[in-house]
Motif scaffolding. Structure first.
Motif, PDB file in Angstrom:
ATOM      1  N   LEU A 187       6.473   2.557 -11.883  1.00  0.00           N
ATOM      2  CA  LEU A 187       7.424   2.739 -10.784  1.00  0.00           C
ATOM      3  C   LEU A 187       8.541   3.726 -11.154  1.00  0.00           C
ATOM      4  O   LEU A 187       9.228   4.251 -10.278  1.00  0.00           O
ATOM      5  N   ARG A 207      -8.411   8.974   0.600  1.00  0.00           N
ATOM      6  CA  ARG A 207      -7.544   7.897   1.084  1.00  0.00           C
ATOM      7  C   ARG A 207      -6.270   8.569   1.545  1.00  0.00           C
ATOM      8  O   ARG A 207      -5.878   9.597   0.991  1.00  0.00           O
ATOM      9  N   ASN A 239       0.844  -1.197   0.000  1.00  0.00           N
ATOM     10  CA  ASN A 239       0.000   0.000   0.000  1.00  0.00           C
ATOM     11  C   ASN A 239       0.881   1.249   0.000  1.00  0.00           C
ATOM     12  O   ASN A 239       0.753   2.132   0.861  1.00  0.00           O
ATOM     13  N   PHE A 240       1.774   1.324  -0.971  1.00  0.00           N
ATOM     14  CA  PHE A 240       2.766   2.400  -0.988  1.00  0.00           C
ATOM     15  C   PHE A 240       2.120   3.751  -1.252  1.00  0.00           C
ATOM     16  O   PHE A 240       1.212   3.870  -2.060  1.00  0.00           O
ATOM     17  N   ILE A 258     -11.575  -8.435   9.519  1.00  0.00           N
ATOM     18  CA  ILE A 258     -10.513  -8.912   8.616  1.00  0.00           C
ATOM     19  C   ILE A 258     -11.207  -9.668   7.492  1.00  0.00           C
ATOM     20  O   ILE A 258     -11.910 -10.653   7.735  1.00  0.00           O
ATOM     21  N   VAL A 259     -11.017  -9.198   6.284  1.00  0.00           N
ATOM     22  CA  VAL A 259     -11.714  -9.781   5.139  1.00  0.00           C
ATOM     23  C   VAL A 259     -10.898 -10.962   4.608  1.00  0.00           C
ATOM     24  O   VAL A 259      -9.687 -10.832   4.371  1.00  0.00           O
ATOM     25  N   ASP A 306      -2.138   1.271 -11.585  1.00  0.00           N
ATOM     26  CA  ASP A 306      -0.918   1.555 -12.355  1.00  0.00           C
ATOM     27  C   ASP A 306       0.095   0.417 -12.278  1.00  0.00           C
ATOM     28  O   ASP A 306       0.841   0.184 -13.228  1.00  0.00           O
ATOM     29  N   LEU A 307       0.168  -0.224 -11.119  1.00  0.00           N
ATOM     30  CA  LEU A 307       1.082  -1.358 -10.932  1.00  0.00           C
ATOM     31  C   LEU A 307       0.243  -2.575 -10.570  1.00  0.00           C
ATOM     32  O   LEU A 307      -0.776  -2.432  -9.892  1.00  0.00           O
ATOM     33  N   LEU A 311      -1.912 -11.905   5.514  1.00  0.00           N
ATOM     34  CA  LEU A 311      -2.828 -12.934   5.003  1.00  0.00           C
ATOM     35  C   LEU A 311      -2.371 -13.516   3.677  1.00  0.00           C
ATOM     36  O   LEU A 311      -2.688 -14.651   3.337  1.00  0.00           O
ATOM     37  N   TRP A 361       8.674   6.806 -11.989  1.00  0.00           N
ATOM     38  CA  TRP A 361       8.741   8.162 -11.427  1.00  0.00           C
ATOM     39  C   TRP A 361       9.165   8.193  -9.967  1.00  0.00           C
ATOM     40  O   TRP A 361       9.559   9.232  -9.439  1.00  0.00           O
ATOM     41  N   VAL A 362       9.102   7.044  -9.296  1.00  0.00           N
ATOM     42  CA  VAL A 362       9.530   7.016  -7.884  1.00  0.00           C
ATOM     43  C   VAL A 362      11.060   7.131  -7.805  1.00  0.00           C
ATOM     44  O   VAL A 362      11.638   7.359  -6.750  1.00  0.00           O
TER      45      VAL A 362
HETATM   46  P1  FAD Z   1      -2.404  -4.022   1.351  1.00  0.00           P
HETATM   47  O1  FAD Z   1      -1.197  -3.212   1.626  1.00  0.00           O
HETATM   48  O2  FAD Z   1      -2.336  -5.442   1.645  1.00  0.00           O
HETATM   49  O3  FAD Z   1      -3.649  -3.387   2.096  1.00  0.00           O
HETATM   50  C1  FAD Z   1      -4.226  -2.173   1.769  1.00  0.00           C
HETATM   51  C2  FAD Z   1      -5.067  -1.667   2.948  1.00  0.00           C
HETATM   52  O4  FAD Z   1      -6.154  -2.556   3.197  1.00  0.00           O
HETATM   53  C3  FAD Z   1      -4.323  -1.566   4.263  1.00  0.00           C
HETATM   54  O5  FAD Z   1      -4.825  -0.467   4.947  1.00  0.00           O
HETATM   55  C4  FAD Z   1      -4.674  -2.844   5.000  1.00  0.00           C
HETATM   56  O6  FAD Z   1      -4.660  -2.709   6.386  1.00  0.00           O
HETATM   57  C5  FAD Z   1      -6.069  -3.115   4.506  1.00  0.00           C
HETATM   58  N1  FAD Z   1      -6.265  -4.559   4.371  1.00  0.00           N
HETATM   59  C6  FAD Z   1      -5.545  -5.370   3.589  1.00  0.00           C
HETATM   60  N2  FAD Z   1      -6.000  -6.611   3.668  1.00  0.00           N
HETATM   61  C7  FAD Z   1      -7.030  -6.599   4.524  1.00  0.00           C
HETATM   62  C8  FAD Z   1      -7.909  -7.593   4.988  1.00  0.00           C
HETATM   63  N3  FAD Z   1      -7.804  -8.832   4.553  1.00  0.00           N
HETATM   64  N4  FAD Z   1      -8.877  -7.246   5.863  1.00  0.00           N
HETATM   65  C9  FAD Z   1      -8.995  -5.962   6.284  1.00  0.00           C
HETATM   66  N5  FAD Z   1      -8.175  -4.973   5.871  1.00  0.00           N
HETATM   67  C10 FAD Z   1      -7.207  -5.287   4.994  1.00  0.00           C
HETATM   68  N6  FAD Z   1      -3.178   2.414  -5.952  1.00  0.00           N
HETATM   69  C11 FAD Z   1      -4.323   2.496  -6.657  1.00  0.00           C
HETATM   70  O7  FAD Z   1      -5.391   2.220  -6.095  1.00  0.00           O
HETATM   71  N7  FAD Z   1      -4.318   2.875  -7.954  1.00  0.00           N
HETATM   72  C12 FAD Z   1      -3.173   3.176  -8.610  1.00  0.00           C
HETATM   73  O8  FAD Z   1      -3.196   3.461  -9.798  1.00  0.00           O
HETATM   74  C13 FAD Z   1      -1.946   3.108  -7.892  1.00  0.00           C
HETATM   75  N8  FAD Z   1      -0.785   3.447  -8.483  1.00  0.00           N
HETATM   76  C14 FAD Z   1       0.380   3.318  -7.799  1.00  0.00           C
HETATM   77  C15 FAD Z   1       1.575   3.661  -8.441  1.00  0.00           C
HETATM   78  C16 FAD Z   1       2.781   3.520  -7.787  1.00  0.00           C
HETATM   79  C17 FAD Z   1       4.055   3.880  -8.497  1.00  0.00           C
HETATM   80  C18 FAD Z   1       2.812   2.997  -6.476  1.00  0.00           C
HETATM   81  C19 FAD Z   1       4.121   2.750  -5.773  1.00  0.00           C
HETATM   82  C20 FAD Z   1       1.638   2.699  -5.801  1.00  0.00           C
HETATM   83  C21 FAD Z   1       0.395   2.870  -6.455  1.00  0.00           C
HETATM   84  N9  FAD Z   1      -0.823   2.580  -5.825  1.00  0.00           N
HETATM   85  C22 FAD Z   1      -1.996   2.695  -6.528  1.00  0.00           C
HETATM   86  C23 FAD Z   1      -0.893   2.272  -4.383  1.00  0.00           C
HETATM   87  C24 FAD Z   1      -0.805   0.798  -3.996  1.00  0.00           C
HETATM   88  O9  FAD Z   1       0.383   0.225  -4.502  1.00  0.00           O
HETATM   89  C25 FAD Z   1      -1.988  -0.048  -4.446  1.00  0.00           C
HETATM   90  O10 FAD Z   1      -3.205   0.536  -4.054  1.00  0.00           O
HETATM   91  C26 FAD Z   1      -1.921  -1.464  -3.874  1.00  0.00           C
HETATM   92  O11 FAD Z   1      -2.882  -2.274  -4.497  1.00  0.00           O
HETATM   93  C27 FAD Z   1      -2.185  -1.500  -2.361  1.00  0.00           C
HETATM   94  O12 FAD Z   1      -1.450  -2.490  -1.764  1.00  0.00           O
HETATM   95  P2  FAD Z   1      -2.017  -3.958  -1.463  1.00  0.00           P
HETATM   96  O13 FAD Z   1      -3.017  -4.263  -2.471  1.00  0.00           O
HETATM   97  O14 FAD Z   1      -0.826  -4.815  -1.306  1.00  0.00           O
HETATM   98  O15 FAD Z   1      -2.829  -3.774  -0.148  1.00  0.00           O
END
Ligand code: FAD
Length: 607
Positions: free
Chosen positions: A436, A529, A144-145, A283-284, A208-209, A162, A438-439
């Protein structure tokens, strides 16, 4: 340089790891990683560290409790976090902390990680947390960057990862165009599986990723860029472990033996799903999602607009076209500086001065881009067979060209590795890694997003742009703004890249974010967000009628989670045991993440 590149260790493949890279993107991953390593300067600490013990429990008791958990889930599924923190990179992300940290990396940090293998084990973890009064924090993939990565809000929480063991695609229904997934299924994994099964008529919607979890991204109300871009809207059905250990299924999932869980989200009675997104109420463990049928053709387009002031007129043109679905996808209106950054080179390639990169330098560099100099770029896609697409493309062309200096870029003039083609892949549901780039704007590149929501109106777009630009300039920061246009609203996503190893820069980011949030709220804009560090402040701006919404959330929290064990403080919702003890991070508060203790558990809340 080339010898350095050869030394880059291989990125794990999807066939080796649930969160790995698909083989088709391996070379791109290696190049991306090499580019990051090329300019990395942060020294990796090698000494062992003391685990961060959460407040409210003494170390000995905490370690005993972990032993208890290891007995229940087997030793290899419980890890204490006492090793040096490794930041890794997007594809090899840590599950211990936020590797794009805006505060010190020891602030939002896990004490231990636990890996459940099924819903029953998630229940066990929740019951264990209640028994020992230990905060837990769920992640699915932890990428969740920009919003906190894998980090928990409360220092020393036990992170429930999970994704590692719960990563099954439970169903893909090619007739209904739906799927049902566990937390560890990434966009990459679902896409590859759909291809492997030969379901050529099914598209997924990707951010995007593609390395994020479908479930995690959707819960955080993330976005992608096909017409199915608003992920929360397109989900149907959740399975949730409540903070007290019960399991529920929402919507049609509550009806035994039904076959409509993934096609009718509401079921009967109060619609519960909303309280599980961006929340700490459950927790989903399963999520249903709609898949888009192949529209029978698609065509990307790019328009450029010369002047900063064109924004107002352009957004006025976009609104009716988007509402009428002539502009069909969640498109992106970007500033040209981000295009420069998308080349993947650090900003020092173009500008070594202090402060924000000046406009004249940006425009000078932009002249060398494939589309030439401009200020705004609109990336869109038309869907359907040729004649249907053409009808829409003609309208779009006529409208966009009303802006003096507007240009349509002919895709056939763009090289195969141009960024345009990455947008083309994403808007047609093919997950990529290009973004990635632009980071890498700064060494040890990290980013944070300021993401306010507004109507699709020129006046609002301009007001928000000015707020962001003024505050970033004041703090000497570059900003990468993109308007992400939903159907009737848009998110302005201002990405700010920083060097996470530079405390001065981190402070500037922090001050800038706080100021932008306040400025926006004064004008009536709120964020959709945010990063863990800004959740309290933003929750505080949603304060209509004497904070009535927060009071409601707190009542739900205390009722559903009487011991306050699940992700305390997420989205600014603190359980009773933490309230009034200075845990909130706000403008006026300290910038360390911890408060002053937690109330002792009340005897009446034993489960
Ligand atoms: P996680 O990190 O696993 O979780 C996301 C959130 O949900 C956290 O708050 C976590 O606590 C909660 N969560 C996770 N799992 C559960 C569960 N089972 N039950 C309850 N709560 C839970 N995001 C976008 O949406 N769109 C984009 O276009 C986008 N572009 C990006 C571009 C770059 C260059 C980068 C670095 C990031 C970008 N992101 C973008 C942000 C992010 O990378 C994504 O949203 C990514 O999908 C989130 O991480 P994750 O899916 O691993 O979620």
């Amino acid at each position: 340089m080339s010898s350095q590149k050869q030394a880059v260790p291989p990125t794990p493949l999807l066939e080796e790891k649930h969160n790995g890279i698909p083989a088709r993107l391996f070379d791109k991953a290696q190049k991306t990683k090499a580019r990051i390593l090329d300019i990395a300067t942060k020294t990796q600490v090698t000494r062992r560290r003391e685990p961060a013990i959460p407040q409210g429990i003494e170390k000995g008791k905490f370690l005993e409790a972990l032993e208890d958990l290891s007995r229940q889930l087997r030793k290899e599924n419980v890890e204490i976090v006492d090793k040096p923190l490794k930041d890794g990179w997007y594809m090899e992300n840590p599950n211990t902390h936020d590797s794009m940290h805006v505060l010190d990396d020891e602030e939002f940090i896990a004490s231990a990680i636990v890996y459940p293998g099924d819903t029953a084990e998630v229940q066990k973890i929740v019951l264990w947390a209640n028994k020992h009064h230990i905060p837990i924090f769920p992640i699915s993939i932890g990428r969740n960057f920009g919003y906190g990565g894998a980090a928990p809000r409360v220092r020393g929480s036990v992170v429930v990862d999970l994704g590692r063991r719960m990563n099954k695609i439970l169903d893909i229904n090619p007739d209904d165009c739906t799927c049902l997934v566990e937390p560890g299924v990434t966009f990459y994994a679902l896409y590859e599986e759909i291809q492997a099964r030969g379901y050529k008529h099914l598209w997924i919607d990707v951010p995007d990723l593609g390395g994020g979890s479908i479930l995690g991204n959707t819960l955080d109300r993330g976005v992608g860029y096909t017409p199915y871009g608003d992920h929360w809207t397109f989900h149907s059905g959740l399975e949730v472990v409540l903070p007290t250990g019960e399991v529920i299924r929402t919507g049609m999932g509550a009806l035994p033996n039904n076959n409509s869980w993934q096609i009718f989200p509401y079921g009967f009675g109060p619609y519960a799903d909303g309280i599980f997104s961006q929340s700490n109420f459950g927790i989903v463990t399963k999520l249903g999602m709609a898949l888009m049928p192949d529209p029978g053709g698609y065509e990307s387009y790019l328009y450029t607009f010369q002047k900063e002031e064109d924004l107002t007129q352009l957004v006025e043109i976009i609104r009716p076209l988007r509402i009428a679905n002539i502009l069909e996808n969640v498109a992106q209106l970007r500033h040209v500086v981000e295009q420069i950054a998308c080349l993947g080179k650090p900003r020092s390639t173009y500008w070594q001065g202090e402060g924000s990169m000046p406009d004249d330098v940006i425009h000078e560099v932009a002249k060398s881009l494939s589309h030439g100099d401009c200020t705004w770029l609109y990336y869109g896609m038309a869907y359907g067979p040729k004649e249907i697409r053409q009808y829409k493309l003609d309208i779009i062309h006529k409208e966009f060209m009303k802006i003096p200096g507007a240009r349509r870029i002919d895709p056939s003039t763009l090289p195969k590795d141009d960024y345009f083609w990455s947008r083309d892949r994403i808007a047609s549901g093919v997950p990529d890694l290009e973004e990635l780039a632009w980071v890498n704007w700064h060494p040890n590149g990290a980013h944070i997003a300021f993401s306010p929501v507004s109507p699709v109106r020129g006046v609002d777009a301009t007001k928000l742009w000015k707020i962001a630009k003024t505050r970033c300039n004041e703090n000497g920061l570059d900003l990468f703004p993109t308007y992400v246009v939903g159907l009737r609203e848009m998110h302005l996503i201002v990405e700010i890249v920083f060097n996470r190893d530079d405390p001065k820069m981190r402070k500037a980011i922090h001050d800038c974010m706080r100021a932008m949030i306040d400025d926006a709220a004064k004008e009536g804009y709120g964020e959709y967000r945010t990063h863990l560090a800004f959740m309290d402040q933003i929750a505080g701006t949603y304060n209509w009628n004497d904070n009535a919404l927060m009071k409601f959330n707190q009542r739900l929290k205390d009722c559903l989670d009487p011991n306050g064990i699940l992700a305390p403080g997420k989205s600014g919702v603190w359980p009773a045991r933490y309230r009034g003890r200075g845990w909130e991070l706000t403008k006026e508060g300290r910038e360390t993440s911890e408060g002053n203790g937690v109330a002792p558990p009340s005897a009446s809340t034993k489960l």
